[in-house]
Design a protein around this motif. Structure first.
Motif, PDB file in Angstrom:
ATOM      1  N   VAL A  49      -1.617   3.452  -2.421  1.00 36.26           N
ATOM      2  CA  VAL A  49      -1.321   2.032  -2.739  1.00 36.26           C
ATOM      3  C   VAL A  49      -1.502   1.668  -4.159  1.00 36.26           C
ATOM      4  O   VAL A  49      -0.596   1.051  -4.822  1.00 36.26           O
ATOM      5  N   GLU A  77      -4.764   9.179   7.758  1.00 38.45           N
ATOM      6  CA  GLU A  77      -5.370   8.544   6.275  1.00 38.45           C
ATOM      7  C   GLU A  77      -4.241   8.546   5.297  1.00 38.45           C
ATOM      8  O   GLU A  77      -4.736   7.636   4.314  1.00 38.45           O
ATOM      9  N   TYR A  96       3.511   4.108  -3.986  1.00 36.95           N
ATOM     10  CA  TYR A  96       3.575   4.346  -2.543  1.00 36.95           C
ATOM     11  C   TYR A  96       4.862   5.036  -2.062  1.00 36.95           C
ATOM     12  O   TYR A  96       4.624   6.222  -1.541  1.00 36.95           O
ATOM     13  N   PRO A 110       0.620  -5.649  -1.192  1.00 42.00           N
ATOM     14  CA  PRO A 110      -0.297  -4.545  -1.756  1.00 42.00           C
ATOM     15  C   PRO A 110       0.451  -3.845  -2.431  1.00 42.00           C
ATOM     16  O   PRO A 110       1.756  -3.745  -2.950  1.00 42.00           O
ATOM     17  N   LEU A 136      -1.997   6.844   5.315  1.00 37.16           N
ATOM     18  CA  LEU A 136      -1.453   5.312   5.195  1.00 37.16           C
ATOM     19  C   LEU A 136      -1.988   4.392   4.169  1.00 37.16           C
ATOM     20  O   LEU A 136      -1.318   3.833   3.473  1.00 37.16           O
ATOM     21  N   TYR A 137      -3.254   4.890   3.795  1.00 35.52           N
ATOM     22  CA  TYR A 137      -3.738   3.982   2.845  1.00 35.52           C
ATOM     23  C   TYR A 137      -3.981   4.540   1.506  1.00 35.52           C
ATOM     24  O   TYR A 137      -4.382   4.281   0.311  1.00 35.52           O
ATOM     25  N   SER A 138      -3.210   5.963   1.383  1.00 39.39           N
ATOM     26  CA  SER A 138      -3.215   6.345   0.152  1.00 39.39           C
ATOM     27  C   SER A 138      -2.059   6.124  -0.780  1.00 39.39           C
ATOM     28  O   SER A 138      -0.940   5.911  -0.097  1.00 39.39           O
TER      29      SER A 138
END
Lengths: 332, 327
Positions: free
Chosen positions: A329, A323, B103, B141, A325-327
């Motif tokens: 951004v 999960e 990120y 992104p 992966l998408y945190s």
């Protein structure tokens, strides 16, 4: 070059300082040696740029700073991260791409960050982070603070436009930044003489009307003295300084290339390794009677044990949750 | 309610947000003493002083990076590019630094900042000064990409962009600065990023547009309304994140769509809109979706060639007639 060492921010005795510097430099050295081993074993991937040979710079320069000062650097960042106080565990776990790494395994070798220590990365585009340092220093001035921002980069970065733009504005606006060139003499495989019309790198300070100085980057006290003077200028007069630390890269540019061969000779490498910054300090301490062989061996064992602990910790740390992966951004 | 220009709406947004939060500052070329190349920052130097309204040398890469550094330690920079054509020199900072810092640091370093300035063609500025960059930037992104079409949206979206904790690319229309529209006085306008708005209501065909082309879509809708053709005009307002729900809702109602943009065709914003439409509305479509965009050439200087290159009301009208099988 090096004058008599001063004691800019510490009341420690010279002997205590020497010991703490030796420990820090040895830790960085042993850490990087094990990083190379882990890379060979496939535990570390991607690009991995080792700091071996340059430890006097991180150690001497960061010894001058307060906890609320800022540090920003390029991708050869392991040594600086450790010298700033990041734990061997959090750095090694990051190199291993694990959950307990300083960036949860999402940054890797080139992108070490620690907000609590004001360690602002870890940046992978040559010279791209130099304007960031001017921005941090601008923010300090904006708020009326008295911190400084230290910015580290290799000598090859002075040839890129970002260096010029960042130093010009830092000098123009008188912000508390210190720009530290780690001149290890090769931009990847390109020698300074093949890349710069004027090899005297610190002379570039004249273009921005700021002080510039070339320093023996293999002598931790010479580094500390020069950075101390620059930091004092930045804190007080808000004048930036350009420092050239003359050093040498004992390893290849990254783990992907040979230590010597096509672009530099083995003889040159061996000659430079005689001025290993750890040997320089160790010899000085031995001559002053501050350390004997047994004490050095003990210190080295301690440091090796710390790195082994970091390795074990990193190896045991789980991979990031999928999960993740998408945190982060975006915020929110 | 006042009728003000898009330029003054942006000026109000900057002024209000600088009053609202002393971490907000404006930096760029000619923003201070000159009052802004397009006068968006008029009067701000007098009100806020040189530490918060900062003239820079001509060094886009450098001052964009200075903004990134300042944002890393908690300020909220608004970085003005005199045009987005010049911002190409700063893309390393926008793409490699601002968009990725959160990120790469796993959440340790948010980037509360705005990169703003005029985007797209004006009149006879020729190839290097007439480019719409939203598809490039929307590809990344970690960024939000905002394209206001009206003074009201310009004000409300810029205020929201400045308050957003993320790096926002704010693309203004160079030809829009003098356009006028109603903006309420003394009212806090904060338009959420990522929400499209229906600018005209209709059931025969959707036109999906953003930025300057929204005005073209409205012009076409108003003209066709006289013939009894009712167009649903969807203004994306934010290109990233894109309001897919608003697009799908409109197309499911009208069963036909024309997608308009200033930029080039290949990998354009419209290509993405069409992709969303085929996925979300496949069974609802009564005609292939058509796109209107700039001709696939660098912008020419000569008046007639420039006109031929740009999307305009005639081209959009023709596309609408085609999807309605009237042409």
């Amino acid at each position: 070059m090096a004058k008599k060492p001063t004691k800019p921010t510490s009341s420690k005795s010279d002997s205590e300082l020497n010991h703490s510097f030796l420990r820090s430099m040895l830790l960085q050295r042993r850490f990087e040696e094990r990083s190379a081993e882990a890379y060979a074993l496939g535990k570390i991937g991607g690009f991995c740029h080792l700091y071996i040979g340059q430890e006097a710079i991180s150690t001497g320069a960061l010894s001058v700073l307060r906890p609320d000062d800022y540090v920003v650097t390029a991708y050869r960042d392991h040594g600086l991260a450790l010298a700033r106080g990041m734990t061997s565990r959090s750095v090694m776990a990051e190199l291993f791409g694990r959950r307990d790494g300083c960036a949860g395994g999402k940054g890797g070798s080139m992108h070490l960050f620690d907000a609590k220590l004001n360690f602002l990365g870890g940046h992978g585009i040559v010279g791209g982070h130099i304007p960031l340092a001017t921005g941090v220093a601008f923010a300090i001035k904006y708020r009326g603070g008295d911190q400084v921002c230290l910015c580290f980069f290799g000598e090859a970065a002075v040839n890129i436009g970002a260096f010029h733009e960042a130093l010009n504005m830092a000098a123009l606006w008188k912000v508390p930044a210190v720009f530290i060139i780690e001149n290890n003499r090769y931009g990847m495989g390109t020698a300074v003489a093949r890349a710069m019309a004027n090899e005297d790198v610190s002379a570039r300070a004249a273009a921005y009307n700021i002080p510039g100085e070339s320093v023996d980057g293999q002598d931790v006290f010479a580094v500390r003295d020069a950075v101390s003077r620059a930091v004092e200028r930045a804190r007080g007069e808000k004048t930036p300084t350009l420092l050239e630390m003359r050093t040498y890269r004992f390893m290849g540019h990254s783990m992907s290339d040979a230590v010597s061969g096509t672009y530099r000779t083995k003889a040159e490498l061996e000659e430079e390794m005689r001025r290993d910054p750890i040997i320089v300090l160790h010899n000085r301490m031995t001559e002053a009677g501050e350390i004997d062989d047994a004490a050095y061996a003990k210190l080295d064992e301690e440091v090796k044990a710390e790195v082994q602990d970091a390795w074990d910790f990193a190896d045991a740390s789980p991979e990031p949750e999928l999960e993740e992966l998408y945190s982060n951004v975006l915020v929110g | 309610m006042s009728v003000i220009t898009y330029r003054d709406a942006l000026n109000q947004a900057l002024r209000e947000e600088m009053q609202h939060d002393d971490r907000v500052f404006l930096m760029g070329e000619e923003v201070a003493e000159y009052n802004g190349a397009y006068k968006v920052s008029r009067g701000l130097l007098d009100q806020f002083g040189p530490m918060r309204v900062v003239d820079t040398p001509i060094a886009e890469l450098g001052f964009a990076g200075i903004g990134v550094g300042a944002a890393m330690v908690g300020l909220r920079p608004v970085i003005e590019f005199m045009t987005w054509n010049f911002a190409l020199l700063a893309l390393d900072q926008v793409v490699n630094a601002a968009a990725k810092m959160l990120y790469m640091s796993n959440g340790q370093f948010p980037m509360p900042m705005v990169f703003r300035g005029p985007n797209g063609a004006a009149l006879q500025l020729s190839a290097q000064h007439s480019q719409a960059w939203e598809s490039w930037l929307a590809h990344i992104p970690g960024l939000k990409v905002v394209t206001p079409a009206t003074p009201y949206d310009a004000k409300g979206l810029l205020k929201s962009a400045i308050r957003d904790p993320n790096p926002v690319v704010f693309l203004e229309g160079e030809m829009l600065y003098n356009t006028k529209g109603e903006v309420p006085d003394g009212e806090e306008i904060l338009i959420p990023l990522g929400k499209a708005e229906r600018k005209r209501e209709g059931e025969h065909c959707s036109i999906i547009a953003h930025g300057k082309t929204v005005l073209v879509a409205i012009q076409v809708a108003d003209a066709l309304a006289k013939e009894g053709i009712k167009i649903d005009v969807i203004d994306l307002r934010t290109v990233r994140p894109m309001d897919v729900d608003a697009i799908a809702e409109s197309v499911k109602k009208t069963n036909r769509a024309v997608v308009v943009e200033e930029g080039w065709e290949l990998c354009g914003v419209g290509a993405q809109v069409v992709d969303y439409i085929q996925r979300e509305c496949f069974d609802f479509l009564d005609a292939p979706v058509l796109r209107v965009h700039q001709a696939d050439v660098p912008m020419p200087y000569a008046k007639n060639l420039e006109r031929a290159a740009k999307p305009d009301a005639q081209k959009v009208t023709s596309a609408v007639r085609k999807v309605l099988y009237l042409e």
